[in-house]
Design a protein around this motif. Structure first.
Motif, mmCIF file in Angstrom:
data_model
loop_
_atom_site.group_PDB
_atom_site.id
_atom_site.type_symbol
_atom_site.label_atom_id
_atom_site.label_comp_id
_atom_site.label_asym_id
_atom_site.label_seq_id
_atom_site.Cartn_x
_atom_site.Cartn_y
_atom_site.Cartn_z
ATOM 1 N N ALA A 32 0.830 -1.207 0.000
ATOM 2 C CA ALA A 32 0.000 0.000 0.000
ATOM 3 C C ALA A 32 0.859 1.250 0.000
ATOM 4 N N SER A 33 1.919 1.239 0.802
ATOM 5 C CA SER A 33 2.802 2.415 0.849
ATOM 6 C C SER A 33 3.505 2.622 -0.492
ATOM 7 N N LEU A 34 3.845 1.536 -1.187
ATOM 8 C CA LEU A 34 4.483 1.653 -2.499
ATOM 9 C C LEU A 34 3.513 2.222 -3.534
ATOM 10 N N VAL A 35 2.260 1.767 -3.485
ATOM 11 C CA VAL A 35 1.245 2.269 -4.415
ATOM 12 C C VAL A 35 1.095 3.777 -4.267
ATOM 13 N N HIS A 36 1.002 4.227 -3.038
ATOM 14 C CA HIS A 36 0.835 5.661 -2.798
ATOM 15 C C HIS A 36 2.121 6.437 -3.102
ATOM 16 N N ALA A 68 -0.307 3.535 -13.115
ATOM 17 C CA ALA A 68 -0.079 3.537 -14.555
ATOM 18 C C ALA A 68 -0.971 2.520 -15.252
ATOM 19 N N ALA A 69 -1.266 1.433 -14.576
ATOM 20 C CA ALA A 69 -2.091 0.375 -15.164
ATOM 21 C C ALA A 69 -3.582 0.622 -15.004
ATOM 22 N N ARG A 86 14.454 13.638 -10.346
ATOM 23 C CA ARG A 86 13.265 14.290 -10.905
ATOM 24 C C ARG A 86 12.381 14.881 -9.812
ATOM 25 N N ASN A 87 12.356 14.228 -8.659
ATOM 26 C CA ASN A 87 11.526 14.698 -7.552
ATOM 27 C C ASN A 87 12.277 15.591 -6.572
ATOM 28 N N GLY A 88 13.528 15.931 -6.899
ATOM 29 C CA GLY A 88 14.297 16.820 -6.025
ATOM 30 C C GLY A 88 14.489 16.272 -4.633
ATOM 31 N N ASP A 144 5.292 10.266 -6.378
ATOM 32 C CA ASP A 144 6.536 10.488 -7.114
ATOM 33 C C ASP A 144 6.347 10.467 -8.629
ATOM 34 N N ASP A 145 5.143 10.112 -9.082
ATOM 35 C CA ASP A 145 4.869 9.994 -10.516
ATOM 36 C C ASP A 145 5.827 8.994 -11.169
#
Length: 345
Positions: free
Chosen positions: A95-99, A117-118, A253-255, A104-105
């Protein structure tokens, strides 16, 4: 008692598999956890079930479920009582990875399309929420598996606090990165909250469900705290030294102010600091910015220094285990910590 950390040890899933191979019981338990995860949403043809199944499978290393099982075993607990919580620990982690991927896009996770993405951002958020509740469902199911109710309540309290810490850490990370302050103390505080939280939840929760003495629960909590910091520090290096399982330009990319970047900024020349700030500004192509940043990290010795930090926290994690009785699980807990820091993805 001194703690030795071996340089150049084998890494990745092979190391974990090797540790598990010495225990038929644990191998069987991890196989049961894997089966529970794979079949958690069987028989449900809904969009939510398909989304959660995509997030959960194929399962990764199952590091947090393994830590929960081993913590229960290390205090003399019945591992069958904690199997539902072990499966739930993976749901909470995923769940934490999904969010995280939404924030982080990042469109790739474990070499395949990330959930958002899916399936789209909205359904990914809902799936992440469902997996969080599945974590707590797993804890509740431990009572039916045989765990006394007071142990379940105690584990529930710990996991809940750790979950809130994780959210505090995620919020602090956004604030920290926006501040532009290259401060390792703030970084370490953030990591103890965001990354170490689920390690503490697994180890303390497993020990409580296993009926561990308070001093043993505390020792496993300290082990998990230090292991979580070491794990994240090693994770910070992967975009520059290995395979991170997600785009290696994500941090740039996310600084993101990771430890090697902080160390390089503190140790570098004014020109180095300017190059780091430019790379994290988001104005350049991410691949070019990463290459520029990698050059500064090597020039300032930040990669080597960061590795030393990871090994420092590994030693603290190993030392924290000293109050525990000598068991096969204790030895494997030591091995898992070394494997986590030596991994290359």
């Amino acid at each position: 008692m001194s703690v030795q950390v071996t340089e150049g040890a084998p890494s990745d899933e092979a190391r974990l598999a090797g540790l598990l191979a010495h225990s038929q019981e644990l191998t069987a338990l991890v196989g049961e956890v894997r089966s529970r995860i794979a079949g958690r949403w069987d028989g449900d043809q809904s969009l939510l079930a398909r989304t959660c199944t995509h997030a959960l499978t194929p399962a990764g290393k199952l590091f947090r479920p393994i830590l929960l099982l081993e913590s229960a075993l290390a205090v003399g607990g019945d591992p069958r009582w904690v199997l539902p919580a072990a499966a739930g620990a993976e749901s909470g982690h995923v769940a934490s990875l999904v969010h995280d991927d939404i924030i982080d896009d990042d469109d790739i996770r474990r070499g395949r399309p990330a959930v958002h993405a899916a399936f789209g951002v909205g359904d990914a958020i809902v799936a992440g929420d469902a997996l969080i509740f599945d974590l707590f469902a797993g804890l509740a199911e431990c009572h039916a598996a045989g765990a006394p109710a007071d142990r379940v309540v105690a584990a529930l309290a710990v996991v809940s606090r750790c979950g809130i810490d994780l959210c505090r850490g995620q919020s602090l990370e956004a604030e920290f990165c926006a501040s532009g302050r290259f401060d390792h103390d703030t970084y370490l505080h953030m990591v103890r909250l965001k990354t170490a939280a689920l390690f503490r939840a697994a180890c303390e929760g497993g020990a409580l469900l296993g009926g561990g003495e308070p001093r043993h629960v505390l020792a496993l909590g300290h082990y998990a705290q230090h292991l979580g910091v070491a794990f994240q520090i090693r994770d910070d290096l992967l975009p520059y030294t290995g395979s991170a399982g997600k785009p290696d330009t994500s941090d740039v990319r996310n600084g993101r102010l990771t430890l090697p970047v902080i160390i390089a900024h503190q140790a570098g020349s004014p020109a180095d600091r300017a190059a780091i700030e430019a790379a994290l500004s988001g104005t350049d192509d991410p691949a070019t910015a990463r290459a520029d940043l990698l050059d500064v990290l090597h020039r300032t010795g930040a990669i080597t220094a960061t590795t030393r930090w990871a090994r420092r926290y590994l030693r603290l994690a190993l030392t924290a285990l000293q109050p525990l009785p000598i068991t096969a699980s204790l030895e494997r807990l030591r091995g898992y910590a070394k494997a986590a820091v030596d991994r290359n993805h």
